[in-house]
Structure formats: structure tokens, C-alpha cells
Design a protein around this motif. Structure first.
Motif, PDB file in Angstrom:
ATOM      1  N   GLN A  47       0.798  -1.201   0.021  1.00  0.00           N
ATOM      2  CA  GLN A  47      -0.002  -0.092  -0.035  1.00  0.00           C
ATOM      3  C   GLN A  47       0.971   1.197   0.007  1.00  0.00           C
ATOM      4  OE1 GLN A  47      -2.144  -0.898   3.327  1.00  0.00           O
ATOM      5  NE2 GLN A  47      -3.868  -2.244   2.316  1.00  0.00           N
ATOM      6  N   PRO A  48       1.573   1.571  -1.047  1.00  0.00           N
ATOM      7  CA  PRO A  48       2.573   2.545  -1.092  1.00  0.00           C
ATOM      8  C   PRO A  48       1.717   4.093  -1.071  1.00  0.00           C
ATOM      9  CG  PRO A  48       2.237   1.639  -3.231  1.00  0.00           C
ATOM     10  CD  PRO A  48       1.564   0.866  -2.139  1.00  0.00           C
ATOM     11  N   ASN A  49       2.462   5.136  -0.862  1.00  0.00           N
ATOM     12  CA  ASN A  49       1.967   6.468  -0.909  1.00  0.00           C
ATOM     13  C   ASN A  49       2.336   7.110  -2.194  1.00  0.00           C
ATOM     14  OD1 ASN A  49       3.073   5.859   2.206  1.00  0.00           O
ATOM     15  ND2 ASN A  49       0.957   7.242   2.031  1.00  0.00           N
ATOM     16  N   LEU A  50       3.225   6.484  -3.091  1.00  0.00           N
ATOM     17  CA  LEU A  50       3.497   6.950  -4.350  1.00  0.00           C
ATOM     18  C   LEU A  50       4.191   5.669  -5.151  1.00  0.00           C
ATOM     19  CD1 LEU A  50       4.275   9.193  -6.394  1.00  0.00           C
ATOM     20  CD2 LEU A  50       6.420   9.329  -5.300  1.00  0.00           C
ATOM     21  N   ILE A  51       3.775   5.819  -6.516  1.00  0.00           N
ATOM     22  CA  ILE A  51       3.908   4.669  -7.311  1.00  0.00           C
ATOM     23  C   ILE A  51       4.814   5.126  -8.516  1.00  0.00           C
ATOM     24  CG2 ILE A  51       3.433   2.733  -8.907  1.00  0.00           C
ATOM     25  CD1 ILE A  51       0.895   2.466  -7.314  1.00  0.00           C
ATOM     26  N   MET A  52       6.169   4.738  -8.815  1.00  0.00           N
ATOM     27  CA  MET A  52       6.868   5.298  -9.890  1.00  0.00           C
ATOM     28  C   MET A  52       7.024   4.032 -10.966  1.00  0.00           C
ATOM     29  SD  MET A  52       9.503   8.016  -8.451  1.00  0.00           S
ATOM     30  CE  MET A  52       9.850   8.507 -10.210  1.00  0.00           C
ATOM     31  N   LEU A  53       6.430   3.989 -11.912  1.00  0.00           N
ATOM     32  CA  LEU A  53       6.000   2.763 -12.839  1.00  0.00           C
ATOM     33  C   LEU A  53       6.680   2.947 -14.384  1.00  0.00           C
ATOM     34  CD1 LEU A  53       4.483   0.640 -13.444  1.00  0.00           C
ATOM     35  CD2 LEU A  53       2.653   1.746 -13.939  1.00  0.00           C
ATOM     36  N   ASP A  54       7.527   2.037 -14.799  1.00  0.00           N
ATOM     37  CA  ASP A  54       8.328   2.183 -15.771  1.00  0.00           C
ATOM     38  C   ASP A  54       7.165   1.603 -16.960  1.00  0.00           C
ATOM     39  OD1 ASP A  54       9.829   2.194 -18.009  1.00  0.00           O
ATOM     40  OD2 ASP A  54      11.029   0.270 -17.446  1.00  0.00           O
ATOM     41  N   PHE A  55       7.231   2.101 -18.024  1.00  0.00           N
ATOM     42  CA  PHE A  55       6.002   1.730 -19.062  1.00  0.00           C
ATOM     43  C   PHE A  55       6.540   0.404 -19.736  1.00  0.00           C
ATOM     44  CE2 PHE A  55       3.237   2.348 -22.690  1.00  0.00           C
ATOM     45  CZ  PHE A  55       2.074   2.571 -21.988  1.00  0.00           C
ATOM     46  N   LEU A  56       7.665   0.005 -19.803  1.00  0.00           N
ATOM     47  CA  LEU A  56       8.071  -1.070 -20.334  1.00  0.00           C
ATOM     48  C   LEU A  56       8.812  -1.947 -19.745  1.00  0.00           C
ATOM     49  CD1 LEU A  56       9.760   0.352 -23.803  1.00  0.00           C
ATOM     50  CD2 LEU A  56       7.341  -0.608 -23.655  1.00  0.00           C
ATOM     51  N   LEU A  57       8.066  -3.217 -19.136  1.00  0.00           N
ATOM     52  CA  LEU A  57       8.556  -3.838 -18.035  1.00  0.00           C
ATOM     53  C   LEU A  57       8.297  -5.383 -18.389  1.00  0.00           C
ATOM     54  CD1 LEU A  57       6.992  -2.101 -15.065  1.00  0.00           C
ATOM     55  CD2 LEU A  57       9.393  -2.558 -15.480  1.00  0.00           C
ATOM     56  N   PRO A  58       9.324  -6.203 -17.871  1.00  0.00           N
ATOM     57  CA  PRO A  58       9.319  -7.842 -18.282  1.00  0.00           C
ATOM     58  C   PRO A  58       8.033  -8.268 -17.467  1.00  0.00           C
ATOM     59  CG  PRO A  58      11.055  -7.186 -16.954  1.00  0.00           C
ATOM     60  CD  PRO A  58      10.483  -6.051 -17.357  1.00  0.00           C
ATOM     61  N   LYS A  59       7.333  -9.408 -17.635  1.00  0.00           N
ATOM     62  CA  LYS A  59       6.455 -10.029 -17.059  1.00  0.00           C
ATOM     63  C   LYS A  59       4.948  -9.618 -16.990  1.00  0.00           C
ATOM     64  CE  LYS A  59       9.524 -12.917 -14.156  1.00  0.00           C
ATOM     65  NZ  LYS A  59       9.717 -13.228 -13.096  1.00  0.00           N
ATOM     66  N   MET A  60       5.034  -8.142 -16.769  1.00  0.00           N
ATOM     67  CA  MET A  60       3.737  -7.705 -16.836  1.00  0.00           C
ATOM     68  C   MET A  60       4.261  -6.255 -17.122  1.00  0.00           C
ATOM     69  SD  MET A  60       0.865  -7.386 -13.865  1.00  0.00           S
ATOM     70  CE  MET A  60      -0.706  -6.580 -13.917  1.00  0.00           C
ATOM     71  N   SER A  61       3.647  -5.505 -18.310  1.00  0.00           N
ATOM     72  CA  SER A  61       4.121  -4.273 -18.637  1.00  0.00           C
ATOM     73  C   SER A  61       3.678  -3.088 -17.790  1.00  0.00           C
ATOM     74  CB  SER A  61       3.625  -4.115 -20.134  1.00  0.00           C
ATOM     75  OG  SER A  61       2.146  -3.752 -20.308  1.00  0.00           O
ATOM     76  N   GLY A  62       4.051  -2.316 -17.968  1.00  0.00           N
ATOM     77  CA  GLY A  62       3.627  -0.949 -17.125  1.00  0.00           C
ATOM     78  C   GLY A  62       2.189  -0.774 -17.654  1.00  0.00           C
TER      79      GLY A  62
END
Length: 184
Positions: A47-62
């Protein structure tokens, strides 16, 4: 005790470390995930207070992580910074202006990172907060319960319609990309 949790989901250890190093000193903990699936699981458990998410990811994309976040009202209110080295890959799926999240293009410096985080927090404040439906009155007066059921049913329909709109947007984007390719 840590007051804030920041989840950084990026397959590049260098980016995860850079983000960690660029953050100002404060009362927070940085949690790292190296792929989308691990990141999405951490969103649910930490339950983070902020998410920084890359758009291109392995296993499940951003993109897939983003779609899952948008399906759940309790996750939609978490400030989100979407990161990518290629903005055009993001704008193929999500049109500007970005109203639900902040976008930062890699590579970025500390000022850009801080500005993106502030922007994401401001955008997240605009989301309606998740409120539990009122408890039904068990004393025999069910008029409030009927209204609560109606609201819950309407919310389900809204969620389903939003999901369908996102699917249509994706299909339209794919169609436009296909037509552009054929015109070349």
C-alpha cells in the motif's frame, strides 16, 4: 516508523537506484520491484503512498499494471508517476494531457523527478476518495439500504463502462497505428 512508502517499479537497477538517490531526505521508505508482476503484487501488499512505474517492463508491462490500477478505485487514488525513455510509446496508448498521472521521460534529473512527484500528488488529490457504502439500517427501515444498493450498482456500471472505454481507446490506438503503417 516510516510515514511514506514509495514504490519504484523499473527493470533497470540503475534507474531504481537513481530515483532512490535523487529523493530528498525524508521520512519514507523506497520499495523496489524489477518487473511489473512483482510491482503489482507490492502495490497490493505494501500500500505505497506513491508509485513510480516504468512503461516497458518484463512479466507484466507498465501499461498492464496501469490498467489494473485503473480498475480498482482504492488504487486509483495513489499518486502515480509513469516513466519511459520513449514518450511516443506511452502516447500510443494514453492520450495527452495526462490527467490521472504524471509523466517523466528518461533520463531525468532531480528537479524533473521532484516536479513529477508534486504533479502526481496534485492530480491524485483530484480523484474522489474511496468511501465505504453506508451500513444498512437493520431496525426495519430499509430505505437507506435500497439507496446504498442503487449507488453500488451504479458504481459497478460506471466501473464497467470505464473499462470498456479504455478497451475502445486501446483498440482505436491500435487501428490508427495500423492505418499509419499501411499509409507509409
Amino acid at each position: 516508523m516510516v510515514a511514506h512508502k514509495i514504490l519504484v517499479i523499473d527493470d533497470s537497477k540503475v534507474i531504481r537506484m537513481r530515483v532512490k538517490d535523487m529523493l530528498p531526505d525524508g521520512n519514507f521508505e523506497v520499495i523496489e520491484a524489477k518487473n511489473g508482476l512483482e510491482g503489482f503484487n507490492l502495490i497490493n501488499t505494501e500500500q505505497p503512498n506513491l508509485i513510480m512505474l516504468d512503461f516497458l517492463l518484463p512479466k507484466m508491462s507498465g501499461w498492464e499494471v496501469y490498467q489494473e490500477i485503473q480498475k480498482r478505485p482504492e488504487l486509483k487514488v495513489i499518486p502515480l508517476v509513469l516513466m519511459s525513455g520513449r514518450k511516443e510509446e506511452v502516447t500510443e496508448k494514453l492520450t495527452e494531457p495526462f490527467e490521472l498521472f504524471s509523466f517523466i521521460e528518461k533520463p531525468f534529473d532531480q528537479k524533473q523527478l521532484i516536479d513529477a512527484i508534486k504533479d502526481a500528488m496534485a492530480k491524485a488529490r483530484k480523484h474522489p476518495k474511496v468511501v465505504a457504502p453506508p451500513a444498512q439500517d437493520v431496525s426495519g427501515d430499509l430505505s437507506g439500504g435500497g439507496a446504498a444498493n442503487d449507488v453500488a450498482a451504479l458504481q459497478k456500471r460506471i466501473d464497467r463502462l470505464e473499462s470498456e472505454v479504455e478497451t475502445l481507446k486501446k483498440q482505436m490506438s491500435q487501428l490508427v497505428s495500423f492505418i499509419k503503417q499501411k499509409l507509409k
